[in-house]
Enzyme design. Structure first.
Site, PDB file in Angstrom:
ATOM      1  N   ARG A 217      26.012   0.599 -31.093  1.00 42.20           N
ATOM      2  CA  ARG A 217      26.779   1.353 -32.101  1.00 42.20           C
ATOM      3  C   ARG A 217      25.899   1.642 -33.315  1.00 42.20           C
ATOM      4  O   ARG A 217      25.927   2.735 -33.881  1.00 42.20           O
ATOM      5  CB  ARG A 217      27.993   0.540 -32.559  1.00 42.20           C
ATOM      6  CG  ARG A 217      29.067   0.445 -31.516  1.00 42.20           C
ATOM      7  CD  ARG A 217      30.220  -0.387 -32.076  1.00 42.20           C
ATOM      8  NE  ARG A 217      31.123  -0.695 -30.999  1.00 42.20           N
ATOM      9  CZ  ARG A 217      31.640  -1.885 -30.756  1.00 42.20           C
ATOM     10  NH1 ARG A 217      31.373  -2.905 -31.546  1.00 42.20           N
ATOM     11  NH2 ARG A 217      32.453  -2.072 -29.753  1.00 42.20           N
ATOM     12  N   PHE A 233      35.794   7.393 -23.862  1.00 42.37           N
ATOM     13  CA  PHE A 233      36.174   6.007 -23.556  1.00 42.37           C
ATOM     14  C   PHE A 233      35.995   5.175 -24.842  1.00 42.37           C
ATOM     15  O   PHE A 233      35.302   4.170 -24.867  1.00 42.37           O
ATOM     16  CB  PHE A 233      35.313   5.422 -22.422  1.00 42.37           C
ATOM     17  CG  PHE A 233      35.274   6.265 -21.182  1.00 42.37           C
ATOM     18  CD1 PHE A 233      36.269   6.156 -20.221  1.00 42.37           C
ATOM     19  CD2 PHE A 233      34.250   7.188 -20.976  1.00 42.37           C
ATOM     20  CE1 PHE A 233      36.239   6.941 -19.065  1.00 42.37           C
ATOM     21  CE2 PHE A 233      34.217   7.979 -19.829  1.00 42.37           C
ATOM     22  CZ  PHE A 233      35.206   7.844 -18.871  1.00 42.37           C
ATOM     23  N   ASP A 255      40.400   8.397 -25.432  1.00 40.64           N
ATOM     24  CA  ASP A 255      40.686   7.233 -24.585  1.00 40.64           C
ATOM     25  C   ASP A 255      42.041   7.464 -23.922  1.00 40.64           C
ATOM     26  O   ASP A 255      42.933   8.087 -24.501  1.00 40.64           O
ATOM     27  CB  ASP A 255      40.724   5.944 -25.419  1.00 40.64           C
ATOM     28  CG  ASP A 255      40.526   4.703 -24.548  1.00 40.64           C
ATOM     29  OD1 ASP A 255      39.407   4.154 -24.543  1.00 40.64           O
ATOM     30  OD2 ASP A 255      41.490   4.287 -23.853  1.00 40.64           O
ATOM     31  N   SER A 256      42.200   6.911 -22.700  1.00 37.54           N
ATOM     32  CA  SER A 256      43.464   7.118 -21.993  1.00 37.54           C
ATOM     33  C   SER A 256      44.539   6.128 -22.430  1.00 37.54           C
ATOM     34  O   SER A 256      45.691   6.264 -22.064  1.00 37.54           O
ATOM     35  CB  SER A 256      43.238   7.002 -20.484  1.00 37.54           C
ATOM     36  OG  SER A 256      42.683   5.745 -20.194  1.00 37.54           O
ATOM     37  N   ALA A 285      39.264  10.995 -19.985  1.00 43.76           N
ATOM     38  CA  ALA A 285      37.966  11.437 -20.501  1.00 43.76           C
ATOM     39  C   ALA A 285      37.300  12.434 -19.559  1.00 43.76           C
ATOM     40  O   ALA A 285      36.627  13.374 -20.005  1.00 43.76           O
ATOM     41  CB  ALA A 285      37.062  10.232 -20.721  1.00 43.76           C
ATOM     42  N   ASP A 303      30.961   5.710 -22.421  1.00 42.27           N
ATOM     43  CA  ASP A 303      30.989   4.245 -22.206  1.00 42.27           C
ATOM     44  C   ASP A 303      32.225   3.861 -21.371  1.00 42.27           C
ATOM     45  O   ASP A 303      33.162   3.238 -21.879  1.00 42.27           O
ATOM     46  CB  ASP A 303      31.018   3.533 -23.575  1.00 42.27           C
ATOM     47  CG  ASP A 303      30.956   2.021 -23.434  1.00 42.27           C
ATOM     48  OD1 ASP A 303      30.422   1.533 -22.419  1.00 42.27           O
ATOM     49  OD2 ASP A 303      31.442   1.318 -24.351  1.00 42.27           O
ATOM     50  N   CYS A 343      28.813  -0.808 -17.555  1.00 42.26           N
ATOM     51  CA  CYS A 343      28.994  -2.253 -17.729  1.00 42.26           C
ATOM     52  C   CYS A 343      29.351  -2.925 -16.404  1.00 42.26           C
ATOM     53  O   CYS A 343      29.829  -4.051 -16.387  1.00 42.26           O
ATOM     54  CB  CYS A 343      30.057  -2.542 -18.796  1.00 42.26           C
ATOM     55  SG  CYS A 343      31.661  -1.875 -18.372  1.00 42.26           S
TER      56      CYS A 343
HETATM   57  N1  SAH Z   1      33.228   2.105 -26.203  1.00 46.23           N
HETATM   58  C1  SAH Z   1      34.289   1.166 -26.440  1.00 46.23           C
HETATM   59  C2  SAH Z   1      34.602   0.304 -25.250  1.00 46.23           C
HETATM   60  C3  SAH Z   1      34.993   1.067 -24.004  1.00 46.23           C
HETATM   61  S1  SAH Z   1      35.871   0.130 -22.829  1.00 46.23           S
HETATM   62  C4  SAH Z   1      33.960   0.328 -27.665  1.00 46.23           C
HETATM   63  O1  SAH Z   1      32.844   0.438 -28.205  1.00 46.23           O
HETATM   64  O2  SAH Z   1      34.820  -0.436 -28.108  1.00 46.23           O
HETATM   65  C5  SAH Z   1      36.467   1.362 -21.781  1.00 46.23           C
HETATM   66  C6  SAH Z   1      37.629   2.177 -22.328  1.00 46.23           C
HETATM   67  O3  SAH Z   1      37.889   3.217 -21.392  1.00 46.23           O
HETATM   68  C7  SAH Z   1      38.939   1.434 -22.491  1.00 46.23           C
HETATM   69  O4  SAH Z   1      39.386   1.583 -23.815  1.00 46.23           O
HETATM   70  C8  SAH Z   1      39.922   2.146 -21.527  1.00 46.23           C
HETATM   71  O5  SAH Z   1      41.241   2.286 -22.087  1.00 46.23           O
HETATM   72  C9  SAH Z   1      39.276   3.488 -21.395  1.00 46.23           C
HETATM   73  N2  SAH Z   1      39.539   4.246 -20.166  1.00 46.23           N
HETATM   74  C10 SAH Z   1      39.620   3.797 -18.883  1.00 46.23           C
HETATM   75  N3  SAH Z   1      39.754   4.842 -18.035  1.00 46.23           N
HETATM   76  C11 SAH Z   1      39.759   5.964 -18.789  1.00 46.23           C
HETATM   77  C12 SAH Z   1      39.847   7.369 -18.493  1.00 46.23           C
HETATM   78  N4  SAH Z   1      39.947   7.799 -17.246  1.00 46.23           N
HETATM   79  N5  SAH Z   1      39.805   8.241 -19.516  1.00 46.23           N
HETATM   80  C13 SAH Z   1      39.707   7.808 -20.795  1.00 46.23           C
HETATM   81  N6  SAH Z   1      39.605   6.499 -21.126  1.00 46.23           N
HETATM   82  C14 SAH Z   1      39.626   5.592 -20.140  1.00 46.23           C
END
Ligand code: SAH
Length: 399
Positions: A217, A233, A255-256, A285, A303, A343
């Site tokens: 970040r 995400f 985010d979803s 996303a 991410d 991850c």
């Molecule tokens: N980058 C974030 C962590 C990401 S964790 C940080 O720095 O805090 C992954 C995220 O993806 C979660 O919040 C989850 O809700 C979201 N997610 C999962 N599938 C998704 C999709 N298809 N579209 C959008 N978001 C999604």
């Protein structure tokens, strides 16, 4: 203590401090251990090797100690203290910190405590047991935390219901194991590199916040000046806050999860007030990216959650990483930057780089790798247990 004897020649990895005994390496078990029992492990010739938590499954023993049998009475305090010393030595634990007061205190195998995660949120410890043994040890772990932190410890919250194995028939119910007098069970406000974040461990994902992206970040913050940013995400907006603080001209975060987006919007307001050029978008996303006009963004963060949770789905996961990255690389504006991550523990950095390479080739654009990204020091990896390395990323420049 129940004794486990290994097949001939299968002691090698334990002699090199690898902390797992696979069920296939076991010749015989003296007695019938219950899941989570402490067992001792011997070579075929009867030499003591290690002791650890027993579990039914492919990893039969997770080693806690290679030298004492059984564990000493101050085992938990010593092990957690050592983990804290490492965080102190890298500048993460600092009594007067006005910069960062949240970090991972215990990272499983990396800290010699396989199956245990503890995150520190300014005095609140959120623990997740990934093994029956750690789940059964939670009261001892809590006592050790009280001993180490004294009055600085505000609460210990156990969030193992989604991670501990159920086969043990244990009563899995998330909740506080300890609260200090006067502790107020509300969202916690924490600081990361001086930025404010609301963390809600009871309703949020994992332990409440993705502490593993702290340093990535900060990198985004350094690249954001003057950029139109898209954070895919985004969860509660970790990358978005750093991008805005770093001088991004705008930031859209997707985010979803509606809960995540609601906390994201509050985090943006908390840091920058109500009139920030930021949009929190609750959407898929991948669909968002598909419909996104070409060249709308100069910097993208990709991410996603782990696409491969086990080896069986590795091929599909690699294809999904390729598709997602191809979409991002093709849409970013010329001279754009893409921070892309995986991850998934089973996707190693070579496989991920190959997926991103294939994605770039698919778009036909010229792409440079500016940096290779990984997990920070508090998500420590034992050199003897490379499986502990799970977060990898690439910083791309797209012509
Ligand atoms: N980058 C974030 C962590 C990401 S964790 C940080 O720095 O805090 C992954 C995220 O993806 C979660 O919040 C989850 O809700 C979201 N997610 C999962 N599938 C998704 C999709 N298809 N579209 C959008 N978001 C999604």
């Amino acid at each position: 203590m129940i004794k486990i004897f290994l097949k001939k020649g299968r002691e090698e990895s334990l002699l090199r401090f690898h902390p797992w005994v696979f069920s296939g390496a076991i010749a015989s078990i003296q007695g019938t251990p219950a899941e989570g029992d402490l067992v001792s492990v011997y070579s075929a010739s009867g030499d003591y090797l290690a002791c650890g938590h027993y579990q039914i499954g492919s990893i039969a023993v997770r080693v806690l100690s290679f030298d004492s049998n059984p564990l000493s009475s101050d085992f938990w305090r010593n092990s957690i203290r050592k983990a804290l010393d490492v965080r102190e030595s890298v500048g993460l634990y600092n009594r007067n910190s006005e910069q960062t007061n949240c970090f991972r205190l215990v990272h499983g195998e990396g800290d010699g405590l396989p199956g245990l995660i503890i995150d520190w949120y300014d005095g609140v410890c959120v623990m997740q047991a990934h093994s029956a043994g750690m789940f059964r040890s939670k009261l001892q772990i809590c006592e050790a935390l009280k001993d180490i932190f004294g009055e600085r410890l505000k609460a210990v919250y156990d969030k193992s219901s989604g991670t501990a194995p159920f086969k043990a028939g244990l009563d899995l119910c998330d909740g506080y194991v300890y609260t200090a007098p006067g502790f107020d069970d509300k969202e916690q406000l924490v600081l990361e590199n001086g930025h404010k974040f609301l963390v809600n461990w009871t309703e949020g994902q994992k332990t409440g916040f993705f502490l593993d992206q702290r340093e990535n970040r900060a990198r985004v913050g350094r690249y954001a000046e003057g950029k139109r940013v898209l954070n895919l995400f985004c969860y509660t907006g970790g990358f978005s806050i750093y991008a805005l603080a770093g001088g991004a001209v705008s930031c859209d975060s997707v985010d979803s999860s509606a809960k995540a987006v609601s906390l994201l919007n509050r985090n943006v307001e908390l840091n920058f007030g109500p009139d920030t050029p930021h949009k929190g978008i609750c959407a898929d996303a991948i669909e968002f990216l598909k419909q996104c006009p070409q060249d709308r963004y100069d910097l993208m963060i990709v991410d996603p959650p782990a696409f491969a949770k086990h080896r069986g789905v590795l091929k599909n996961a690699l294809r999904a990483y390729q598709r997602l990255n191809a979409a991002a690389i093709s849409k970013v504006a010329p001279g754009g930057i893409v921070f892309t991550f995986s991850c998934s523990q089973v996707v190693d950095k070579e496989a991920f780089a190959l997926a991103v390479f294939s994605a770039a080739a698919q778009t036909g654009r010229r792409v440079r790798i500016l940096d290779r990204l990984c997990q920070p020091a508090d998500h420590s990896v034992s050199i003897y247990h490379p499986e502990g390395e799970y977060l990898k990323g690439l910083l791309l420049y797209v012509e």
